[in-house]
Write an enzyme that holds these catalytic residues in place. Structure first.
Site, PDB file in Angstrom:
ATOM      1  N   ASP A  38       0.891  -1.113  -0.035  1.00  0.00           N
ATOM      2  CA  ASP A  38       0.052   0.034  -0.056  1.00  0.00           C
ATOM      3  C   ASP A  38       0.815   1.370  -0.074  1.00  0.00           C
ATOM      4  O   ASP A  38       2.106   1.052   0.433  1.00  0.00           O
ATOM      5  CB  ASP A  38      -0.979  -0.042   1.358  1.00  0.00           C
ATOM      6  CG  ASP A  38      -2.087   0.826   1.044  1.00  0.00           C
ATOM      7  OD1 ASP A  38      -2.392   1.629  -0.035  1.00  0.00           O
ATOM      8  OD2 ASP A  38      -2.989   0.832   2.060  1.00  0.00           O
ATOM      9  N   HIS A  55       2.987   3.005  -8.635  1.00  0.00           N
ATOM     10  CA  HIS A  55       2.725   1.639  -9.123  1.00  0.00           C
ATOM     11  C   HIS A  55       3.772   0.872  -9.895  1.00  0.00           C
ATOM     12  O   HIS A  55       4.219  -0.077  -9.575  1.00  0.00           O
ATOM     13  CB  HIS A  55       1.186   1.372  -9.847  1.00  0.00           C
ATOM     14  CG  HIS A  55      -0.331   1.731  -9.336  1.00  0.00           C
ATOM     15  ND1 HIS A  55      -0.225   1.389  -7.756  1.00  0.00           N
ATOM     16  CD2 HIS A  55      -1.176   2.390  -9.698  1.00  0.00           C
ATOM     17  CE1 HIS A  55      -1.412   1.921  -7.480  1.00  0.00           C
ATOM     18  NE2 HIS A  55      -1.910   2.550  -8.571  1.00  0.00           N
ATOM     19  N   LEU A 149      11.777 -19.981  -3.838  1.00  0.00           N
ATOM     20  CA  LEU A 149      10.360 -19.374  -3.744  1.00  0.00           C
ATOM     21  C   LEU A 149       9.141 -19.642  -4.490  1.00  0.00           C
ATOM     22  O   LEU A 149       9.410 -19.315  -5.743  1.00  0.00           O
ATOM     23  CB  LEU A 149      10.935 -17.867  -3.528  1.00  0.00           C
ATOM     24  CG  LEU A 149       9.805 -16.856  -3.002  1.00  0.00           C
ATOM     25  CD1 LEU A 149       9.474 -16.733  -1.585  1.00  0.00           C
ATOM     26  CD2 LEU A 149       9.892 -15.558  -3.688  1.00  0.00           C
TER      27      LEU A 149
HETATM   28  C1  FPP Z   1      -2.391  -0.129  -3.410  1.00  0.00           C
HETATM   29  O1  FPP Z   1      -1.627   1.317  -3.236  1.00  0.00           O
HETATM   30  C2  FPP Z   1      -1.582  -0.570  -4.496  1.00  0.00           C
HETATM   31  C3  FPP Z   1      -2.241  -1.163  -5.710  1.00  0.00           C
HETATM   32  C4  FPP Z   1      -3.835  -1.175  -5.700  1.00  0.00           C
HETATM   33  C5  FPP Z   1      -1.566  -1.792  -6.515  1.00  0.00           C
HETATM   34  C6  FPP Z   1      -0.294  -2.613  -6.078  1.00  0.00           C
HETATM   35  C7  FPP Z   1       0.431  -2.937  -7.295  1.00  0.00           C
HETATM   36  C8  FPP Z   1       1.668  -2.971  -7.199  1.00  0.00           C
HETATM   37  C9  FPP Z   1       2.783  -2.574  -6.152  1.00  0.00           C
HETATM   38  C10 FPP Z   1       2.472  -3.323  -8.578  1.00  0.00           C
HETATM   39  C11 FPP Z   1       2.504  -4.716  -8.421  1.00  0.00           C
HETATM   40  C12 FPP Z   1       3.553  -5.718  -9.412  1.00  0.00           C
HETATM   41  C13 FPP Z   1       3.149  -6.328 -10.351  1.00  0.00           C
HETATM   42  C14 FPP Z   1       4.179  -6.995 -11.065  1.00  0.00           C
HETATM   43  C15 FPP Z   1       1.651  -6.765 -10.644  1.00  0.00           C
HETATM   44  P1  FPP Z   1      -2.543   2.418  -3.412  1.00  0.00           P
HETATM   45  O2  FPP Z   1      -2.458   3.224  -4.820  1.00  0.00           O
HETATM   46  O3  FPP Z   1      -4.105   2.298  -3.129  1.00  0.00           O
HETATM   47  O4  FPP Z   1      -2.007   3.558  -2.595  1.00  0.00           O
HETATM   48  P2  FPP Z   1      -2.625   4.930  -1.975  1.00  0.00           P
HETATM   49  O5  FPP Z   1      -3.266   4.416  -0.728  1.00  0.00           O
HETATM   50  O6  FPP Z   1      -1.267   5.814  -1.489  1.00  0.00           O
HETATM   51  O7  FPP Z   1      -3.162   5.659  -2.791  1.00  0.00           O
END
Ligand code: FPP
Length: 264
Positions: A38, A55, A149
């Site tokens: 997050d 992201h 893993l």
């Molecule tokens: C939540 O943070 C995060 C997500 C919904 C997306 C997470 C995805 C990744 C980290 C990339 C994954 C990698 C692969 C290879 C699929 P948020 O955007 O809600 O954060 P915020 O609360 O600060 O807005």
């Protein structure tokens, strides 16, 4: 007296990463670590960048953390990449996240193979865009015999939907007469979840200061140790993972019972 006033630096700041890794208790490595990644949006906002830049940076963190988890001997790493609720986000953001598995696997699959990592996925596969399905399918196929893993992507995943689906399958078996209701045990339910081939997580990490589960592995986390950090996912690095593992290694896991001499 003065020594009490001088704030000592945390020990980790005086140690190299290699030293920290070598000091990690190898006999108490969590078998399965699950992560709610997050804070990508806030990371981007702090830099006046579009949310998707967060992201993208978060994707690089997945690479870093996968490598260290594998080196430490962690058996499985589950990362929550997209929830069934995340479809509510702007289309641009959803489309971007749906391209990330392709980019991640397109870039890092050779090194995942070299590291003996096996890629798997849990979530509703059929409603993902074709290109996302294809990228994951290819990676799963290419790594299916790897024994290091297990990197488990929770993609289009929701725990309540997963439990409901398991219940439907079990109810059908009862209806057909191949199972009696008394045979519906905790083990049987676990066997019908998307994680049936994985151990339950020993350690759950959630970044960015949020302290909730957001429909993530509700059944599987019953006895998991939780570790929350203010660090935003794109800033989460190897030292952060070691902090979490160290904290885990100092926990007293009792599973509702008592430990050692407490039970005498
Ligand atoms: C939540 O943070 C995060 C997500 C919904 C997306 C997470 C995805 C990744 C980290 C990339 C994954 C990698 C692969 C290879 C699929 P948020 O955007 O809600 O954060 P915020 O609360 O600060 O807005």
């Amino acid at each position: 007296m003065l020594h009490k006033l001088i704030r000592r630096k945390p020990e980790r700041q005086n140690q190299s990463l290699a030293e920290r890794i070598s000091h990690t208790k190898k006999d108490q490595i969590p078998e399965h670590i699950a992560i709610i990644m997050d804070g990508n949006g806030r990371w981007a906002k702090k830099r006046a960048l579009p949310r998707v830049a967060g992201h993208h940076e978060g994707m690089k963190t997945v690479r870093k953390i996968t490598r260290l988890a594998n080196d430490l001997g962690v058996g499985a790493l589950t990362v929550y990449a997209f929830s069934t609720e995340n479809w509510k986000r702007p289309k641009l953001e959803v489309d971007f996240i749906m391209r990330l598995p392709e980019e991640f696997l397109g870039t890092y699959l050779p090194e995942l193979i070299e590291q003996n990592v096996r890629v798997v996925m849990m979530g509703e596969n059929d409603t993902l865009p074709r290109h996302t399905q294809e990228a994951v399918r290819k990676a799963m196929e290419a790594t299916k015999n790897n024994t290091g893993l297990i990197l488990n992507f929770a993609l289009n995943y929701g725990s309540r939907a997963e439990i409901a689906q398991a219940m439907q399958k079990i109810a059908q078996l009862v209806e057909e007469g191949s199972l009696s209701s008394s045979e519906v045990t905790e083990d049987l339910i676990s066997q019908h979840l998307m994680t049936c081939e994985l151990p339950e997580p020993d350690l759950l990490i959630r970044t960015s200061g949020e302290v909730r589960l957001s429909n993530f592995m509700l059944w599987q986390l019953a006895y998991t140790e939780f570790w929350f950090t203010e660090t935003l996912w794109p800033d989460f690095d190897e030292n952060c993972l070691l902090d979490a593992v160290e904290s885990y290694q100092n926990r007293n896991r009792r599973y509702g019972g008592l430990k050692g001499e407490e039970s005498n």
